[in-house]
Design a protein around this motif. Sequence first.
Motif, PDB file in Angstrom:
ATOM      1  N   ASP A   7       0.810  -1.208   0.000  1.00  0.00           N
ATOM      2  CA  ASP A   7       0.000   0.000   0.000  1.00  0.00           C
ATOM      3  C   ASP A   7       0.851   1.268   0.000  1.00  0.00           C
ATOM      4  OD1 ASP A   7      -2.352  -1.331  -0.232  1.00  0.00           O
ATOM      5  OD2 ASP A   7      -2.844  -1.294   1.899  1.00  0.00           O
ATOM      6  N   ASP A   8       2.178   1.100  -0.074  1.00  0.00           N
ATOM      7  CA  ASP A   8       3.066   2.234  -0.338  1.00  0.00           C
ATOM      8  C   ASP A   8       3.022   2.507  -1.844  1.00  0.00           C
ATOM      9  OD1 ASP A   8       6.029   2.930  -1.395  1.00  0.00           O
ATOM     10  OD2 ASP A   8       5.649   3.920   0.517  1.00  0.00           O
ATOM     11  N   PRO A   9       2.686   3.720  -2.271  1.00  0.00           N
ATOM     12  CA  PRO A   9       2.466   3.988  -3.702  1.00  0.00           C
ATOM     13  C   PRO A   9       3.657   3.648  -4.588  1.00  0.00           C
ATOM     14  CG  PRO A   9       1.640   5.798  -2.370  1.00  0.00           C
ATOM     15  CD  PRO A   9       2.397   4.911  -1.438  1.00  0.00           C
ATOM     16  N   VAL A  10       4.869   3.992  -4.171  1.00  0.00           N
ATOM     17  CA  VAL A  10       6.042   3.720  -4.997  1.00  0.00           C
ATOM     18  C   VAL A  10       6.306   2.230  -5.089  1.00  0.00           C
ATOM     19  CG1 VAL A  10       8.526   4.093  -5.243  1.00  0.00           C
ATOM     20  CG2 VAL A  10       7.055   5.973  -4.508  1.00  0.00           C
ATOM     21  N   PHE A  11       6.244   1.557  -3.961  1.00  0.00           N
ATOM     22  CA  PHE A  11       6.468   0.114  -3.960  1.00  0.00           C
ATOM     23  C   PHE A  11       5.433  -0.590  -4.837  1.00  0.00           C
ATOM     24  CE2 PHE A  11       6.132  -4.214  -2.421  1.00  0.00           C
ATOM     25  CZ  PHE A  11       7.443  -4.574  -2.162  1.00  0.00           C
ATOM     26  N   PHE A  12       4.171  -0.179  -4.704  1.00  0.00           N
ATOM     27  CA  PHE A  12       3.105  -0.828  -5.466  1.00  0.00           C
ATOM     28  C   PHE A  12       3.281  -0.582  -6.964  1.00  0.00           C
ATOM     29  CE2 PHE A  12      -1.228  -0.991  -7.269  1.00  0.00           C
ATOM     30  CZ  PHE A  12      -1.539  -2.307  -6.947  1.00  0.00           C
ATOM     31  N   THR A  13       3.702   0.602  -7.325  1.00  0.00           N
ATOM     32  CA  THR A  13       3.954   0.886  -8.735  1.00  0.00           C
ATOM     33  C   THR A  13       5.055  -0.006  -9.279  1.00  0.00           C
ATOM     34  OG1 THR A  13       3.226   3.181  -8.538  1.00  0.00           O
ATOM     35  CG2 THR A  13       4.692   2.651 -10.372  1.00  0.00           C
ATOM     36  N   ASN A  14       6.137  -0.156  -8.516  1.00  0.00           N
ATOM     37  CA  ASN A  14       7.235  -1.018  -8.952  1.00  0.00           C
ATOM     38  C   ASN A  14       6.794  -2.471  -9.043  1.00  0.00           C
ATOM     39  OD1 ASN A  14       8.956   1.171  -9.086  1.00  0.00           O
ATOM     40  ND2 ASN A  14       9.798   0.859  -7.033  1.00  0.00           N
ATOM     41  N   TYR A  15       6.034  -2.919  -8.059  1.00  0.00           N
ATOM     42  CA  TYR A  15       5.551  -4.302  -8.080  1.00  0.00           C
ATOM     43  C   TYR A  15       4.630  -4.539  -9.282  1.00  0.00           C
ATOM     44  CZ  TYR A  15       3.253  -8.627  -6.759  1.00  0.00           C
ATOM     45  OH  TYR A  15       2.756  -9.910  -6.773  1.00  0.00           O
ATOM     46  N   ASP A  48      -7.476 -18.838  -0.644  1.00  0.00           N
ATOM     47  CA  ASP A  48      -6.180 -18.391  -1.156  1.00  0.00           C
ATOM     48  C   ASP A  48      -5.618 -17.357  -0.192  1.00  0.00           C
ATOM     49  OD1 ASP A  48      -3.975 -17.513  -2.556  1.00  0.00           O
ATOM     50  OD2 ASP A  48      -5.082 -16.793  -4.301  1.00  0.00           O
ATOM     51  N   LEU A  49      -4.495 -17.691   0.453  1.00  0.00           N
ATOM     52  CA  LEU A  49      -3.878 -16.813   1.444  1.00  0.00           C
ATOM     53  C   LEU A  49      -2.780 -15.981   0.792  1.00  0.00           C
ATOM     54  CD1 LEU A  49      -3.604 -19.310   4.434  1.00  0.00           C
ATOM     55  CD2 LEU A  49      -5.357 -17.570   4.030  1.00  0.00           C
ATOM     56  N   GLY A  50      -2.934 -14.655   0.860  1.00  0.00           N
ATOM     57  CA  GLY A  50      -2.017 -13.770   0.157  1.00  0.00           C
ATOM     58  C   GLY A  50      -2.354 -13.746  -1.314  1.00  0.00           C
ATOM     59  N   CYS A  51      -3.608 -13.469  -1.632  1.00  0.00           N
ATOM     60  CA  CYS A  51      -4.112 -13.668  -2.996  1.00  0.00           C
ATOM     61  C   CYS A  51      -3.618 -12.620  -3.981  1.00  0.00           C
ATOM     62  CB  CYS A  51      -5.634 -13.708  -2.991  1.00  0.00           C
ATOM     63  SG  CYS A  51      -6.412 -12.140  -2.497  1.00  0.00           S
ATOM     64  N   GLY A  52      -3.102 -11.479  -3.482  1.00  0.00           N
ATOM     65  CA  GLY A  52      -2.577 -10.475  -4.407  1.00  0.00           C
ATOM     66  C   GLY A  52      -3.605 -10.001  -5.404  1.00  0.00           C
ATOM     67  N   PHE A  53      -3.242 -10.054  -6.681  1.00  0.00           N
ATOM     68  CA  PHE A  53      -4.123  -9.594  -7.746  1.00  0.00           C
ATOM     69  C   PHE A  53      -5.230 -10.586  -8.090  1.00  0.00           C
ATOM     70  CE2 PHE A  53      -0.638  -6.741  -9.797  1.00  0.00           C
ATOM     71  CZ  PHE A  53      -0.816  -5.812  -8.786  1.00  0.00           C
ATOM     72  N   GLY A  54      -5.287 -11.714  -7.391  1.00  0.00           N
ATOM     73  CA  GLY A  54      -6.375 -12.664  -7.581  1.00  0.00           C
ATOM     74  C   GLY A  54      -6.182 -13.663  -8.699  1.00  0.00           C
ATOM     75  N   TRP A  55      -4.959 -13.785  -9.201  1.00  0.00           N
ATOM     76  CA  TRP A  55      -4.715 -14.704 -10.317  1.00  0.00           C
ATOM     77  C   TRP A  55      -5.118 -16.139  -9.968  1.00  0.00           C
ATOM     78  CZ3 TRP A  55      -3.726 -12.252 -14.683  1.00  0.00           C
ATOM     79  CH2 TRP A  55      -3.003 -11.055 -14.675  1.00  0.00           C
ATOM     80  N   HIS A  56      -4.704 -16.619  -8.792  1.00  0.00           N
ATOM     81  CA  HIS A  56      -4.998 -18.005  -8.417  1.00  0.00           C
ATOM     82  C   HIS A  56      -6.486 -18.190  -8.114  1.00  0.00           C
ATOM     83  CE1 HIS A  56      -0.641 -17.700  -7.681  1.00  0.00           C
ATOM     84  NE2 HIS A  56      -0.610 -18.980  -7.969  1.00  0.00           N
ATOM     85  N   ARG A 178      15.144 -12.085   8.375  1.00  0.00           N
ATOM     86  CA  ARG A 178      16.190 -11.542   7.525  1.00  0.00           C
ATOM     87  C   ARG A 178      15.665 -10.230   6.936  1.00  0.00           C
ATOM     88  NH1 ARG A 178      17.969 -15.729   9.529  1.00  0.00           N
ATOM     89  NH2 ARG A 178      19.223 -17.313   8.472  1.00  0.00           N
ATOM     90  N   GLN A 179      16.425  -9.177   7.053  1.00  0.00           N
ATOM     91  CA  GLN A 179      16.030  -7.922   6.413  1.00  0.00           C
ATOM     92  C   GLN A 179      16.619  -7.903   5.016  1.00  0.00           C
ATOM     93  OE1 GLN A 179      15.475  -4.129   8.552  1.00  0.00           O
ATOM     94  NE2 GLN A 179      17.049  -3.291   7.192  1.00  0.00           N
ATOM     95  N   ALA A 180      15.762  -8.098   4.043  1.00  0.00           N
ATOM     96  CA  ALA A 180      16.182  -8.188   2.652  1.00  0.00           C
ATOM     97  C   ALA A 180      15.750  -6.942   1.894  1.00  0.00           C
ATOM     98  CB  ALA A 180      15.582  -9.437   2.010  1.00  0.00           C
ATOM     99  N   ARG A 181      16.306  -6.779   0.696  1.00  0.00           N
ATOM    100  CA  ARG A 181      15.906  -5.693  -0.198  1.00  0.00           C
ATOM    101  C   ARG A 181      15.055  -6.269  -1.316  1.00  0.00           C
ATOM    102  NH1 ARG A 181      15.944  -0.548   1.086  1.00  0.00           N
ATOM    103  NH2 ARG A 181      16.439   0.125  -1.042  1.00  0.00           N
ATOM    104  N   PHE A 182      13.899  -5.684  -1.533  1.00  0.00           N
ATOM    105  CA  PHE A 182      12.997  -6.116  -2.595  1.00  0.00           C
ATOM    106  C   PHE A 182      12.370  -4.866  -3.194  1.00  0.00           C
ATOM    107  CE2 PHE A 182       8.635  -7.991  -3.683  1.00  0.00           C
ATOM    108  CZ  PHE A 182       9.055  -8.440  -4.918  1.00  0.00           C
ATOM    109  N   LEU A 183      12.591  -4.662  -4.483  1.00  0.00           N
ATOM    110  CA  LEU A 183      12.085  -3.479  -5.186  1.00  0.00           C
ATOM    111  C   LEU A 183      12.520  -2.198  -4.471  1.00  0.00           C
ATOM    112  CD1 LEU A 183       8.480  -4.708  -6.111  1.00  0.00           C
ATOM    113  CD2 LEU A 183      10.524  -4.712  -7.547  1.00  0.00           C
ATOM    114  N   ASP A 184      13.817  -2.184  -4.097  1.00  0.00           N
ATOM    115  CA  ASP A 184      14.429  -1.017  -3.460  1.00  0.00           C
ATOM    116  C   ASP A 184      13.795  -0.658  -2.113  1.00  0.00           C
ATOM    117  OD1 ASP A 184      16.316  -0.599  -5.497  1.00  0.00           O
ATOM    118  OD2 ASP A 184      14.840   0.488  -6.700  1.00  0.00           O
ATOM    119  N   ASN A 185      13.202  -1.643  -1.452  1.00  0.00           N
ATOM    120  CA  ASN A 185      12.642  -1.446  -0.123  1.00  0.00           C
ATOM    121  C   ASN A 185      13.178  -2.515   0.819  1.00  0.00           C
ATOM    122  OD1 ASN A 185       9.853   0.411   0.413  1.00  0.00           O
ATOM    123  ND2 ASN A 185      10.523   0.190  -1.723  1.00  0.00           N
TER     124      ASN A 185
END
Length: 245
Positions: A7-15, A48-56, A178-185
């Motif tokens: 729900d962060d606008p920049v992160f969501f745009t990148n995703y 569906d847990l973590g359904c995202g855009f609903g593809w599954h 683990r603190q990882a980097r994903f899409l510059d976050n």
Amino acid sequence: MKQNKYDDPVFFTNYSQMARSVGGLEAAGEWPAFRAMLPELRDQRVLDLGCGFGWHCRYARERQARSVIGVDLSENMLARARASTDDSAIEYRQMAIEDIDFAGEQFDVVISSLTLHYIERFDAVCQKIHHYLVPGGAFVFSVEHPIFTALAAQDWIYGSQGERLHWPVDDYQSEGPRQARFLDNDVVKYHRTVATHINVLLDSGFGITRLSEPQPPQYMLDTVPGMQDELRRPMFLIIAATKLP
């Protein structure tokens, strides 16, 4: 810890610009293996847990599932899912996976794609899923492979010319965040060994029916730059389990 980067606008745009976000299931390298491990979905009640855009969710209905509930924490994800869905048998609910609350034996199939490595208490979620499934019900999920999550950097070791030399594995037995980097976050993922995934399922009352450490499909190996390197280490772990009587 309940994370909602989407729900962060920049992160969501990148995703939203990622290949799998644009192309759907066929653009996800692990999808052929995941699909092959799903049970018959006709007339099944699916969660569906973590359904995202609903593809599954939409795929389940294409396979004639009776009903589907998709759960996700992100308002942005669910807005996109609802906009892409015209089917009264699919219901989307906004909540954290940790907070799911359904009736016992409400579902025949529970699926989750690449979300459970963001959940701290995998054991608690498995116990809930076991309660919600009918005896003999299926639980099929994918996570980032523990070889991939062991080091927070999640990157190759490079040579002097920028070539990929090898994938480092260290601290494998040290489970936890683990603190990882994903899409510059910065995102927090939870590393668990393969053994822990299996033993938690067994302790929760499941039987393991199949494991997969999938390779990319041939069409991706032939067309996507750098995809051949995905044969050098597993990126995904997919587990199919059944609720024992």
